[in-house]
Design an enzyme around this catalytic site. Structure first.
Site, mmCIF file in Angstrom:
data_model
loop_
_atom_site.group_PDB
_atom_site.id
_atom_site.type_symbol
_atom_site.label_atom_id
_atom_site.label_comp_id
_atom_site.label_asym_id
_atom_site.label_seq_id
_atom_site.Cartn_x
_atom_site.Cartn_y
_atom_site.Cartn_z
ATOM 1 N N GLU A 120 -26.156 11.776 19.687
ATOM 2 C CA GLU A 120 -27.321 12.347 19.803
ATOM 3 C C GLU A 120 -28.584 11.366 19.367
ATOM 4 O OE1 GLU A 120 -29.395 16.110 17.138
ATOM 5 O OE2 GLU A 120 -27.500 15.037 16.428
ATOM 6 N N HIS A 121 -28.638 10.631 18.383
ATOM 7 C CA HIS A 121 -29.602 9.613 17.784
ATOM 8 C C HIS A 121 -29.071 8.306 17.812
ATOM 9 C CE1 HIS A 121 -30.387 13.673 15.670
ATOM 10 N NE2 HIS A 121 -31.696 13.306 16.339
#
Length: 432
Positions: free
Chosen positions: A327-328
């Site tokens: 996601e990050h």
């Protein structure tokens, strides 16, 4: 302590593959319950909403209105600390400015035989925004969902939020006011999703539903998809940090814990080419855990799903990062652009040591609603594009029809679709 993996180990691939497929969400079979709730709301409307709101949130709609009033929104705005208001306003301005650059433009052109082709973009008419209640009720998420919708030109944004006993987090209402959201209902759960999708006496239906929620909300979004659009099914948060030796271990530990404190199922991963740094970061995480108000949650996340992966050289991190599809993704290295050029799968990339993911959570301007659970392999974060739709345009005159008709008629006959062929031929030979 998080798992330690070494790329040079003979059993690395086996262990890494097992790590990738570890399930981080508690599996709860709620589909049947959710289906019953949705059907009840479809048939009984407001009465069903009142029943479930009383049952799950202790709200009596004979004593408090389902819709949050303008006076309540104004009072909440006044009650929130001024520094928080100013921070939310800064975030909203930056989100709006960045997302305005994402607005697609109509493209209508004429090809070499004079056929007009192209596409036109229009905003979705009405969007529902689900805002979780309780500890997951984040004002920043209101901005991240509502501001892009406003930029896209969505005329009606409806916010639903669970309200234990009828009270809504004042900062959530303040964020809604800053984002320009006026239609807010104190309802949550699968019943709120059903109301947005199908409508009730009080709530008009929307065309798309965005925003995260618990297992019941996720199941409801899956079940109403097709009647309405949805953004994504969000899972626990995650971060992958790729770091070289020239990093402060405390900085990296803080970044890893910033995700771990979200949820026991959150995941924080460090990939480095320096064993000493990896060990130092692991030690820093243990020290910093003692400082956190959510230390129990963060410690469970780090112990159950965290990882430190040692590679022989930084370029070895690239294929691993693309498989993780985090996601990050933070690139805390001397030449982050060189690595970034080869990253295919990530929800968002944070470039350089001075770009902590948390800035993206709040005030960077980019969106923090991002694909999780490796879905960055095939999907993107929330943007203006989630609130607009593209319509194809085609225009022919008599001459263009004459040129293209024979091929169209041939293909129609080859597919056994005589009415298709006649639809074209009748324009060329009105007597046929």
């Amino acid at each position: 302590m998080a798992i330690w993996l070494e790329r040079a180990s003979a059993d690395f691939e086996q262990k890494f593959a097992a790590f990738l497929t570890t399930k981080r969400e508690v599996s709860e079979d709620v589909n049947a319950t959710v289906r019953d709730i949705i059907n009840d709301v479809r048939h009984r409307g407001d009465a069903a909403l009142a029943h479930y709101s009383q049952k799950f949130d202790g709200i009596d709609f004979t004593r408090v209105s389902m819709r949050v009033t303008a006076d309540e929104i104004d009072a909440a705005f006044s009650a929130v600390d001024r520094a928080v208001i100013e921070a939310l306003e800064l975030a909203a301005r930056r989100i709006e400015k960045h997302h305005a650059r994402q607005m697609p433009k109509d493209d209508i052109y004429e090809d070499d035989i004079g056929v007009g082709l192209g596409s036109r973009w229009t905003a979705i008419e009405a969007v529902g925004l689900y805002v979780p209640g309780g500890t997951a009720s984040y004002p920043s998420s209101v901005l991240m969902n509502a501001v892009p919708a406003k930029v896209a030109g969505v005329e009606r944004i409806v916010m639903v939020v669970p309200a234990n006993g009828g009270a809504v987090n004042p900062a959530v209402l303040a964020a809604a006011r800053i984002a320009g959201v006026e239609e807010i209902y104190r309802i949550g759960g699968a019943q709120a999703v059903a109301a947005l999708a199908y409508g009730t006496e009080t709530i008009a239906p929307v065309a798309k539903i965005v925003g995260p929620g618990n297992a019941y909300v996720a199941a409801a979004k899956r079940q109403v998809f097709g009647t309405v659009g949805i953004d994504m099914i969000a899972g626990p948060s995650e971060v992958l940090v790729i770091a070289d030796k020239d990093n402060d271990p405390d900085w990296l530990a803080a970044d890893l814990l910033a995700q771990a404190e979200h949820d026991r199922g959150a995941q924080s991963i460090l990939i480095t080419d320096n064993a000493d740094l990896g060990k130092a970061v692991g030690a820093a995480v243990e020290r910093q855990l003692k400082l956190l108000s959510r230390s129990e949650t963060a410690a469970a996340s780090w112990a159950d799903f965290g990882a430190i992966i040692l590679v022989e050289k930084l370029t070895d991190a690239i294929p691993l990062a693309n498989r993780i599809a985090a996601e990050h993704l933070e690139l805390a290295v001397d030449d982050p652009d060189a690595l970034m050029a080869h990253i295919r799968n990530a929800g968002a990339i944070f470039v350089g040591r001075h770009t902590p993911e948390v800035i993206g959570d709040y005030v960077g301007g980019s969106n923090h609603v991002l694909p999780t659970a490796r879905s960055a392999r095939f999907s993107s974060g929330l943007s203006v594009l989630d609130f607009v739709k593209r319509t194809s345009i085609l225009r022919l005159g008599p001459e263009q029809l004459r040129q293209l008709a024979p091929a169209a008629i041939t293909l129609a006959h080859s597919e056994g679709l005589d009415a298709h062929a006649r639809s074209v031929s009748i324009r060329l030979n009105p007597e046929s």
